[in-house]
Write a protein that holds these residues in place. Structure first.
Motif, short mmCIF file in Angstrom:
data_model
loop_
_atom_site.label_atom_id
_atom_site.label_comp_id
_atom_site.label_asym_id
_atom_site.label_seq_id
_atom_site.Cartn_x
_atom_site.Cartn_y
_atom_site.Cartn_z
N TYR A 134 -8.14 -64.39 52.65
CA TYR A 134 -7.34 -65.46 52.08
C TYR A 134 -5.84 -65.17 52.13
CZ TYR A 134 -11.78 -66.83 49.82
OH TYR A 134 -13.08 -67.19 49.54
N ALA A 186 -6.35 -59.43 47.89
CA ALA A 186 -5.65 -58.26 47.37
C ALA A 186 -4.89 -57.56 48.49
CB ALA A 186 -6.65 -57.30 46.72
N TRP A 236 -15.43 -46.67 52.06
CA TRP A 236 -15.81 -47.90 51.36
C TRP A 236 -15.17 -47.96 49.96
CZ3 TRP A 236 -18.80 -48.79 46.86
CH2 TRP A 236 -19.15 -50.12 46.65
N ASN A 237 -14.60 -49.11 49.67
CA ASN A 237 -14.02 -49.41 48.35
C ASN A 237 -12.80 -48.57 48.01
OD1 ASN A 237 -14.04 -51.18 46.19
ND2 ASN A 237 -15.22 -49.81 44.88
N ALA A 238 -12.24 -47.87 48.99
CA ALA A 238 -10.94 -47.24 48.77
C ALA A 238 -9.86 -48.31 48.71
CB ALA A 238 -10.64 -46.22 49.87
N VAL A 239 -10.10 -49.43 49.38
CA VAL A 239 -9.20 -50.58 49.34
C VAL A 239 -10.00 -51.78 48.82
CG1 VAL A 239 -7.67 -52.07 50.66
CG2 VAL A 239 -7.99 -49.69 51.36
N SER A 240 -9.38 -52.55 47.97
CA SER A 240 -10.08 -53.70 47.40
C SER A 240 -10.52 -54.67 48.49
CB SER A 240 -9.16 -54.43 46.41
OG SER A 240 -9.80 -55.60 45.93
N HIS A 241 -11.74 -55.16 48.37
CA HIS A 241 -12.24 -56.20 49.27
C HIS A 241 -12.03 -57.58 48.65
CE1 HIS A 241 -15.55 -55.08 46.55
NE2 HIS A 241 -15.61 -56.36 46.43
N GLU A 242 -11.32 -57.66 47.56
CA GLU A 242 -11.18 -58.95 46.88
C GLU A 242 -10.42 -59.94 47.76
OE1 GLU A 242 -9.92 -58.59 42.88
OE2 GLU A 242 -10.25 -60.70 42.46
N PHE A 271 -11.68 -61.51 50.57
CA PHE A 271 -12.21 -61.88 51.88
C PHE A 271 -13.68 -62.21 51.72
CE2 PHE A 271 -12.38 -57.13 52.54
CZ PHE A 271 -13.70 -56.95 52.92
N LYS A 272 -14.20 -63.05 52.64
CA LYS A 272 -15.57 -63.54 52.55
C LYS A 272 -16.52 -62.38 52.43
CE LYS A 272 -18.96 -66.40 52.56
NZ LYS A 272 -19.55 -65.71 51.39
N VAL A 273 -17.31 -62.39 51.36
CA VAL A 273 -18.31 -61.35 51.18
C VAL A 273 -19.44 -61.57 52.19
CG1 VAL A 273 -19.99 -60.35 49.59
CG2 VAL A 273 -17.79 -61.16 48.72
N ALA A 276 -22.10 -56.68 50.25
CA ALA A 276 -21.17 -56.03 49.32
C ALA A 276 -21.22 -54.51 49.41
CB ALA A 276 -21.46 -56.48 47.89
#
Lengths: 442, 442
Positions: free
Chosen positions: A91, A114, A198-204, A206-208, A211
């Motif tokens: 986004y 994010a 994985w998850n070191a950077v926010s995935h908030e 972008f299209k899931v 997960a």
């Protein structure tokens, strides 16, 4: 570069790395506008051949560049005035996000992911949106062509992100990886790319898709460019490494359980890389994974498809069988996957994550293929994530090192990986290894 | 209920469960407008005392209800015309989302979360937004009061979601849980609530806190209401259970490693529940967890805070130390957590997930406390997630069963849990157990 005057540099600003461009803007050697204009000119020249962009508004880009040039020097971020392209599943508050889906052509979330917010905070110019395989999975292919050969795929799903950076249409871009969607296109297009732990950077934002696997990744012109974005995103190992020579490093070559899928081009790329490492004074051992790891490719498929049934349920309820057929099959679970299958796969993944951290701990980095071979003929075939899925499932950081050219004249990359949260160490090794694989500048 | 005429029912439409309301609308016994008006009237009467809502536009709600009434009977979804309240960290395309943060009072993402999109697809009326602890973590408390005693907390972070359903201001609501944010407020307010297995429902479109834990949850007036939403969200076990009596069921009572935190009210609630189960012909064994589980509470804290550093980095870069102090401490990692600590915690969590699935497999459900005791004095103290964090970390489904009243006159709930993806089975046991704990209707 910083010795050159702006007029001298104007001809080839698109050849600057992101680091050099940022430094040149910071020292006032060039303006953000000049840099943006250079990239817009390059895109105008190349877009018909490469077709990387789904959204690009030159006026919007130039307005952002002018605003960057007008900003006070104080408080500028590390990416001030540097253009970054964004995969079109992420986004952006001022640009549409289409997922390359026919059902979302007018979709325009008015918020930043994010990752995009962090880029803006660092001063980046959001250049535009880059084409992707539909929903970053399957279905509609990107219109993008491989910049090295238009009959070849750029790889997927971050097709435009890899091609645009490889073709010097933008110095940096964001992609995402759930299987091999960052590293595979990087190998095929000849670009530097990083998929962090994985998850070191926010995935908030972008299209899931799945997960447990979805990971933001990025492309740049050099290892230093990847490190620059790693800084912006806050990537840090527990202990800072200061690796300034390959001499004496311990590298593992991990054929991975799918080595039989390596084509001659990949076999040669690994052989060349091992020779370069050895010539530079590193030791290279072979790391053969325990048999438990043989189940990881199947486990990746089970977890990905099971999680997609959660992630795409809203779209499936709204759109139904008008979604593309492979996604409809997953939503209907035609493969008959059970929750027990999912849990078995998740349990195996967790066990192998811990095991690989231990197995890889004695090494400074682990070398493994990026792709089975060079880019296949496109556009329908976007290549295979065969060599990426295991590392995505394991959450391990991966860097694609470009530079090698296969017998067919196409680029081919190799991957450095390592234990979870050894991202910075791997980047340092990659920075030293990269020049050994690249041809000397003409 | 379906025997009553609309005029008769109008006086107490807010006493209908969501299932009964949906059935009454489907049979044309009542209109969606009449139902919405009844809830709006109840809110007008009670809002000053309970303060559950951050956003409520009566005209918007009535317009949606009128549209629902005007829709053809054909193709209506299972929630047609039924109001649902939404925790104010979940995106709604036609309402603001503030996270109860002073920095996001004008935030208005123009997209629906996946959960909200599924509700709309099922025909629900999105009633408004419900107050939350800031970012669903800490910092600013919800303005919401416990409907049973305004001096008491409703619990957090889904404060408004629990209170609004418990106070009959809406029949259904959505919350989210990363520690104990769904089940704890349900226990304190006396509401039915469900936190399904992790990632059984998409978390897309609500503020990410800790990606490994974040779970959508929901509140309703009965176990059947929870099941209705479970249907909408596609919750399914591998094998359908058809449990129609408690007689002969095998239930485990799991004191969990934090049983020493159970106050007399909780000890009594468990004792009463075990007696009810036994009286109904179920057998109740005690399930003592292996010592490895003793580390889970600490592991939850390490993972949650570590993942929050990824999840809130964009906000921290933008807002900095103006964020609330506890969040700033986490962002600065004043606790000194390392990546190695995180991995150790993740590995332990994964090991215990697999172990609990096996330990719980012989039982039809596992009984455990919902909260240490009844709701403490608020508003600053929102109670403790002591008994919830372990299950959230383990990804296990949890249902809060209300109905019991403690010696202090306040409600107290108990939790049924079980292996991952036994959500429907647990709901069935809860549906049978619930009436044994509730006082008979007056």
């Amino acid at each position: 570069m910083t010795d050159s005057g702006q007029d001298n540099m104007a001809d080839d600003l698109t050849q600057l790395s992101a680091c050099d461009a940022a430094a040149a803007i910071a020292s006032r050697a060039i303006t953000a506008r000049a840099l943006a204009e250079a990239y817009l000119a390059r895109i105008a020249q190349r877009d018909a051949a490469v077709r990387a962009w789904t959204y690009l508004d030159a006026a919007q880009v130039l307005a952002a560049a002018d605003a960057a040039d007008a900003a006070p020097m104080d408080g500028r971020g590390p990416l001030h005035g540097v253009p970054v392209g964004i995969k079109d599943i992420i986004y952006t508050k001022d640009m549409p996000t289409s997922f390359n889906s026919p059902h979302f052509q007018d979709y325009f979330p008015n918020i930043d992911a994010a990752s995009v917010a962090m880029l803006r905070d660092a001063g980046a110019i959001i250049m535009g949106k880059l084409d992707t395989v539909e929903f970053a999975v399957n279905g509609r292919r990107a219109a993008t062509k491989n910049p090295h050969d238009p009959s070849r795929t750029p790889g997927g799903s971050s097709s435009g992100s890899a091609a645009a950076v490889a073709d010097a249409q933008v110095p940096l871009s964001l992609g995402t990886q759930t299987g091999g969607s960052v590293i595979r296109p990087a190998s095929y297009c000849g670009a530097w790319a990083m998929k962090p732990t994985w998850n070191a950077v926010s995935h908030e934002g972008f299209k899931v898709c799945a997960a447990s696997f979805d990971t933001l990744g990025w492309y740049g012109r050099s290892a230093a460019d990847l490190a620059l974005l790693a800084d912006v995103f806050g990537i840090a190992d527990d202990a800072a490494s200061a690796i300034d020579t390959l001499h004496g490093l311990r590298i593992a070559f991990c054929p991975s359980p799918v080595w039989d899928r390596a084509e001659p081009a990949t076999q040669q790329a690994i052989k060349t890389t091992i020779a370069a490492l050895t010539a530079a004074g590193a030791t290279v051992d072979t790391l053969t994974l325990p048999t438990a790891f043989d189940g990881l490719t199947a486990a990746h498929g089970v977890i990905m498809q099971s999680e997609m049934r959660s992630a795409f349920r809203a779209e499936y309820l709204a759109i139904g069988d008008a979604l593309y057929p492979e996604l409809v099959d997953i939503m209907r679970n035609t493969a008959g996957q059970t929750r027990a299958d999912l849990l078995k796969a998740q349990n195996l993944a967790a066990q192998c994550r811990a095991a690989f951290d231990t197995l890889a701990a004695p090494y400074d980095a682990v070398l493994t293929p990026s792709t089975p071979g060079t880019a296949p003929l496109g556009p329908q075939n976007t290549g295979a994530a065969t060599f990426n899925r295991i590392w995505t499932l394991l959450h391990m950081p991966c860097v694609n090192i470009p530079g090698l050219t296969a017998a067919d004249g196409l680029p081919i990359g190799v991957t450095l990986t390592g234990p979870r949260f050894s991202d910075r160490k791997i980047l340092q090794v990659a920075a030293l290894l990269g020049p050994k694989l690249s041809p000397p500048p003409v």
